[in-house]
Design a protein around this motif. Structure first.
Motif, PDB file in Angstrom:
ATOM      1  N   ASN A 146      12.945  -2.842  89.675  1.00  0.00           N
ATOM      2  CA  ASN A 146      11.675  -2.349  89.135  1.00  0.00           C
ATOM      3  C   ASN A 146      11.653  -2.477  87.612  1.00  0.00           C
ATOM      4  O   ASN A 146      12.664  -2.210  86.950  1.00  0.00           O
ATOM      5  CB  ASN A 146      11.458  -0.886  89.518  1.00  0.00           C
TER       6      ASN A 146
ATOM      7  N   GLU B 239      16.533   6.947  88.608  1.00  0.00           N
ATOM      8  CA  GLU B 239      16.142   5.927  87.631  1.00  0.00           C
ATOM      9  C   GLU B 239      17.071   4.715  87.723  1.00  0.00           C
ATOM     10  O   GLU B 239      16.615   3.563  87.710  1.00  0.00           O
ATOM     11  CB  GLU B 239      16.169   6.502  86.216  1.00  0.00           C
TER      12      GLU B 239
ATOM     13  N   ILE C 211       8.838   1.946  86.734  1.00  0.00           N
ATOM     14  CA  ILE C 211       9.700   3.133  86.804  1.00  0.00           C
ATOM     15  C   ILE C 211       8.999   4.327  86.152  1.00  0.00           C
ATOM     16  O   ILE C 211       9.006   5.438  86.685  1.00  0.00           O
ATOM     17  CB  ILE C 211      11.056   2.851  86.127  1.00  0.00           C
TER      18      ILE C 211
ATOM     19  N   LEU D 246      16.265   2.665  90.778  1.00  0.00           N
ATOM     20  CA  LEU D 246      15.069   1.844  90.599  1.00  0.00           C
ATOM     21  C   LEU D 246      15.359   0.614  89.752  1.00  0.00           C
ATOM     22  O   LEU D 246      14.843  -0.479  90.009  1.00  0.00           O
ATOM     23  CB  LEU D 246      13.949   2.672  89.962  1.00  0.00           C
TER      24      LEU D 246
END
Length: 370
Positions: A151, A143, A156, A146
């Motif tokens: 993102n 996470e 995500i 990303l």
């Protein structure tokens, strides 16, 4: 040939368990292949050829090894009398790729592309990953990767939906034990976005606009056909032929869910499909449908712009139909059946924007401006 998983109870191991093996019998010849797992006599169910799941912590994983080796021997690695089973893989990316291949075979174009993108990002994040590596810390680090990659929150969220799908399959098949599913205590937030749907005035403007390019006409006609047929999906429209039109009804099997759908054919839809001789003439192959979808969606956006219609794609016809049906008093359960949804929950997601508008109107009525 006989293939069977057995507990080799002739000689116990140091921990008092016995090795599990696959026994293959061909005529008078017998061969054994180790599963690289063991169990006690009480933990082993000879009838089902499995470890009893409530007697051993890693029973599910062992049973999946057994299942994969049995399948490998029977299906892929039997050549004459040469047996060469390959042990089950713990490569998470291999299982992810299997899901991508399955989705491609199902012609689920959107899911296929999104899955491919997510796997590519995961490999950029970490070049290799075993099933046992997919834990809470892995997901949290992915996470963060990303976020640093730029993102947005919803991208995500959608990425993790794809990862979760693969993890759920691993749990369901026994390759990952249920209590080790990292999504039991990991989640990412999603920001609410407005789903594009056209008003009836915009639908009528789209339907009546004069177009010159053949591809623009086809894009508009297929969009309108979808709207008048309760949001039939693009891929399903591509597969239609004369056999799908029976006694004034559209009868077809939804490719996404493999469920049959039967709808009364409205005169507007019948007029459109007749002009195309009951087929939109797009080959039933992954590349053909995917290419046509991208191309015709582009034409839809070109048509919409001068009409002051927001950018649309074929999927927005489902949203537009849902909105139109609700505003005309059709109950949510009937709309669910018309759209071909498995549960009313998905239909409610489509209808959420409408319900928000209704609550806003109610609040304005309760507390009018002075």
């Amino acid at each position: 040939m006989k293939i069977k998983a057995i507990l080799w109870d002739h000689r116990p191991l140091a921990d008092k368990t016995f090795p599990i093996k696959i026994r293959i019998t061909i005529g008078s010849k017998v061969k054994y292949f180790p599963v690289n797992a063991s169990a006690t006599v009480k933990q082993w169910d000879a009838k089902s050829q499995r470890v009893k799941v409530d007697t051993k912590d890693n029973a599910a994983a062992i049973n999946e090894k057994i299942r994969e080796m049995l399948n490998a021997i029977e299906s892929n690695y039997l050549k004459g009398e040469t047996l060469n089973p390959i042990p089950p893989t713990d490569d998470f990316y291999k299982h992810f790729q299997d899901r991508i291949d399955y989705t491609k075979a199902k012609h689920s174009f959107g899911h296929y592309k999104r899955l491919k993108t997510v796997l590519q990002k995961m490999k950029e994040f970490r070049s290799e990953a075993r099933i046992q590596d997919i834990n809470h810390d892995f997901l949290k680090a992915f996470e963060l990767f990303l976020l640093k990659r730029g993102n947005c929150e919803n991208t995500i969220y959608e990425n993790f939906v794809r990862v979760k799908t693969v993890v759920k399959e691993l749990v369901r098949s026994g390759r990952m034990e249920y209590h080790k599913n990292p999504f039991l205590n990991f989640k990412v937030d999603k920001k609410r976005v407005e789903r594009v749907r056209l008003t009836i005035d915009q639908i009528q403007a789209l339907e009546s606009v004069v177009l010159k390019k053949d591809q623009e006409i086809k894009a508009r006609d297929m969009y309108m056909f979808s709207f008048y047929c309760a949001g039939v999906r693009f891929g399903d429209m591509c597969r239609l032929n004369k056999s799908n039109f029976i006694d004034g009804r559209l009868v077809y099997t939804m490719h996404k869910t493999n469920k049959e759908r039967s709808l009364k054919l409205m005169p507007q839809a019948l007029e459109i499909i007749k002009r195309y001789n009951y087929t939109f003439n797009i080959k039933d192959t992954f590349n053909s449908i995917s290419s046509a979808n991208a191309s015709l969606n582009g034409f839809l956006k070109d048509i919409a712009k001068p009409l002051n219609i927001p950018p649309i794609s074929f999927h927005t016809s489902r949203h537009s139909f849902t909105d139109y049906a609700i505003k005309n008093g059709v109950d949510i359960h009937t709309i669910k059946d018309m759209l071909g949804h498995a549960t009313v929950t998905m239909t409610e997601v489509y209808a959420k924007s409408f319900y928000t508008e209704k609550t806003d109107e109610a609040m304005d009525k309760l507390f009018p401006k002075k």
